[in-house]
Design a protein around this motif. Sequence first.
Motif, PDB file in Angstrom:
ATOM      1  N   GLU A  82       7.600   5.493  -6.569  1.00  0.00           N
ATOM      2  CA  GLU A  82       6.157   5.740  -6.682  1.00  0.00           C
ATOM      3  C   GLU A  82       5.317   4.658  -6.019  1.00  0.00           C
ATOM      4  OE1 GLU A  82       4.811   8.433  -7.912  1.00  0.00           O
ATOM      5  OE2 GLU A  82       6.759   9.305  -8.429  1.00  0.00           O
ATOM      6  N   PRO A  84       3.165   2.865  -3.488  1.00  0.00           N
ATOM      7  CA  PRO A  84       2.437   3.353  -2.311  1.00  0.00           C
ATOM      8  C   PRO A  84       2.764   2.555  -1.055  1.00  0.00           C
ATOM      9  CG  PRO A  84       0.948   2.197  -3.800  1.00  0.00           C
ATOM     10  CD  PRO A  84       2.250   2.328  -4.518  1.00  0.00           C
ATOM     11  N   ILE A  86       1.724   2.217   3.206  1.00  0.00           N
ATOM     12  CA  ILE A  86       0.949   2.540   4.401  1.00  0.00           C
ATOM     13  C   ILE A  86       1.770   2.079   5.603  1.00  0.00           C
ATOM     14  CG2 ILE A  86      -1.151   2.100   5.715  1.00  0.00           C
ATOM     15  CD1 ILE A  86      -2.616   1.582   3.120  1.00  0.00           C
ATOM     16  N   GLU A 106       1.688   6.982   2.037  1.00  0.00           N
ATOM     17  CA  GLU A 106       0.329   7.385   1.656  1.00  0.00           C
ATOM     18  C   GLU A 106      -0.564   7.597   2.876  1.00  0.00           C
ATOM     19  OE1 GLU A 106      -1.202   7.689  -1.403  1.00  0.00           O
ATOM     20  OE2 GLU A 106       0.519   7.210  -2.674  1.00  0.00           O
ATOM     21  N   ASP A 107      -0.387   6.759   3.899  1.00  0.00           N
ATOM     22  CA  ASP A 107      -1.320   6.805   5.023  1.00  0.00           C
ATOM     23  C   ASP A 107      -0.684   6.166   6.260  1.00  0.00           C
ATOM     24  OD1 ASP A 107      -3.744   7.389   6.307  1.00  0.00           O
ATOM     25  OD2 ASP A 107      -4.880   6.835   4.507  1.00  0.00           O
ATOM     26  N   ARG A 121      -8.373   2.248   4.200  1.00  0.00           N
ATOM     27  CA  ARG A 121      -7.085   2.818   3.805  1.00  0.00           C
ATOM     28  C   ARG A 121      -6.487   2.083   2.597  1.00  0.00           C
ATOM     29  NH1 ARG A 121      -5.635   5.523   8.671  1.00  0.00           N
ATOM     30  NH2 ARG A 121      -7.505   6.737   9.110  1.00  0.00           N
ATOM     31  N   THR A 125      -5.978   3.839  -1.055  1.00  0.00           N
ATOM     32  CA  THR A 125      -4.599   3.896  -1.547  1.00  0.00           C
ATOM     33  C   THR A 125      -4.474   3.226  -2.905  1.00  0.00           C
ATOM     34  OG1 THR A 125      -3.691   3.932   0.690  1.00  0.00           O
ATOM     35  CG2 THR A 125      -2.209   3.248  -1.067  1.00  0.00           C
ATOM     36  N   ARG A 128      -6.016   5.454  -5.599  1.00  0.00           N
ATOM     37  CA  ARG A 128      -5.112   6.541  -5.995  1.00  0.00           C
ATOM     38  C   ARG A 128      -3.994   6.018  -6.890  1.00  0.00           C
ATOM     39  NH1 ARG A 128      -5.927   8.260  -0.547  1.00  0.00           N
ATOM     40  NH2 ARG A 128      -3.968   7.305   0.124  1.00  0.00           N
ATOM     41  N   LYS A 129      -3.493   4.830  -6.572  1.00  0.00           N
ATOM     42  CA  LYS A 129      -2.451   4.223  -7.416  1.00  0.00           C
ATOM     43  C   LYS A 129      -2.991   3.932  -8.815  1.00  0.00           C
ATOM     44  CE  LYS A 129       0.760   0.340  -7.773  1.00  0.00           C
ATOM     45  NZ  LYS A 129       0.350  -0.028  -9.148  1.00  0.00           N
ATOM     46  N   ARG A 132      -3.123   7.159 -10.737  1.00  0.00           N
ATOM     47  CA  ARG A 132      -1.777   7.600 -11.101  1.00  0.00           C
ATOM     48  C   ARG A 132      -1.216   6.753 -12.238  1.00  0.00           C
ATOM     49  NH1 ARG A 132      -0.786   8.214  -5.401  1.00  0.00           N
ATOM     50  NH2 ARG A 132       0.314   6.207  -5.405  1.00  0.00           N
TER      51      ARG A 132
END
Length: 357
Positions: A82, A84, A86, A106-107, A121, A125, A128-129, A132
């Motif tokens: 899980e 993240p 980039i 993620e990106d 970015r 990111t 979002r983490k 989550r």
Amino acid sequence: MRDRRAGTARVLLVEDNRVNRLLLARHVELLGHQVEMAEDGLAALARLESASYDLVLMDIDMPGLDGIQLLERLRAHADLRELPVIVTSAVEGMDSVVRCIELGAEDYLRKPVNVVLLKARISSTLERKRLRDQQRELVRRFATREVAQNLEAEGFALGGRRVQATVMFCDIRGFTSMVETQQPEDIIELLNTYYTLMFAAINGQGGVVNQIIGDGLMAVFGAPQPLAAPGRNALLAAQEMVQMAEQFSMEQCVLGRPEIRIGVGVASGDVVAGYTGTRSRATYTCIGDTVNVAARLEAHTKLTEHSVLFDAGTRAQLGDDWPVVRLGPVQFKGKRSEVDVFALSLPDGSTSFDASP
């Protein structure tokens, strides 16, 4: 872990080119984050397995273990899947980038990295983490570890599947009269301590507490995570529960409070386990005749001198070294057939028994 107050994150930067590594690290540090660097995928994997990070910023094209291979390793790792990521790349073709996104990146940032895009970015990111992590924490708070892992691995869907499992019911003897004579605050404190002890014993043997009603609880062994001998695990947990309840009861008596005695019923067999309810409110549970038998056995402990009773399905999972006593067939209310009832005979008076596998 991320420092929420300062808004900083711990970032692992993976880049084989030393100049690019130093320049990119400086950009990330100027954004207010802590940066650690690794020169290739293998070095990065070693760091990730030994420390905690909030984000990985890595190049795709690296010698040895490249970015795609590192992502494959991360997604196969239970504790890192899980995390993240980039990716950055100067590669003209998009196939590698697409593959990284398919693997869960993620990106993507194209080299040379634009500082404004880098900030955007990283911020999105990390946000979002955060969301989550917040959602995962809520699930873990209101669900057991095994159910939380099942949700993360398989997602949520109403319905169930047929499995071989063991069901346990447990409650405190004389709890109703206890409530009548004690202050509500004392009862809440008692229940919190009681459940702390019971959960420790059940979880320690791979069981899942899926229902709490007042002083009673229901637990499942063998679902959602399978166990080789769920009945054996359940009885080991039950013995520890009785032992801890007796120790807790002695402390209660010293304080001038009511003693604590519990009854435990255990049954093994086919159940349908899964999520029931609605999309907005559901619980993980199991249904089937095994559940009914376990509940009847728990109630039947009130009529016997034994604290733990179990059925033939559970007995079949025990070795000959277990001191089992057969109490005979019992016709329970609502059951068409009699149930063969067993208990553990502990002649030395102890409540624990060491039955090695």
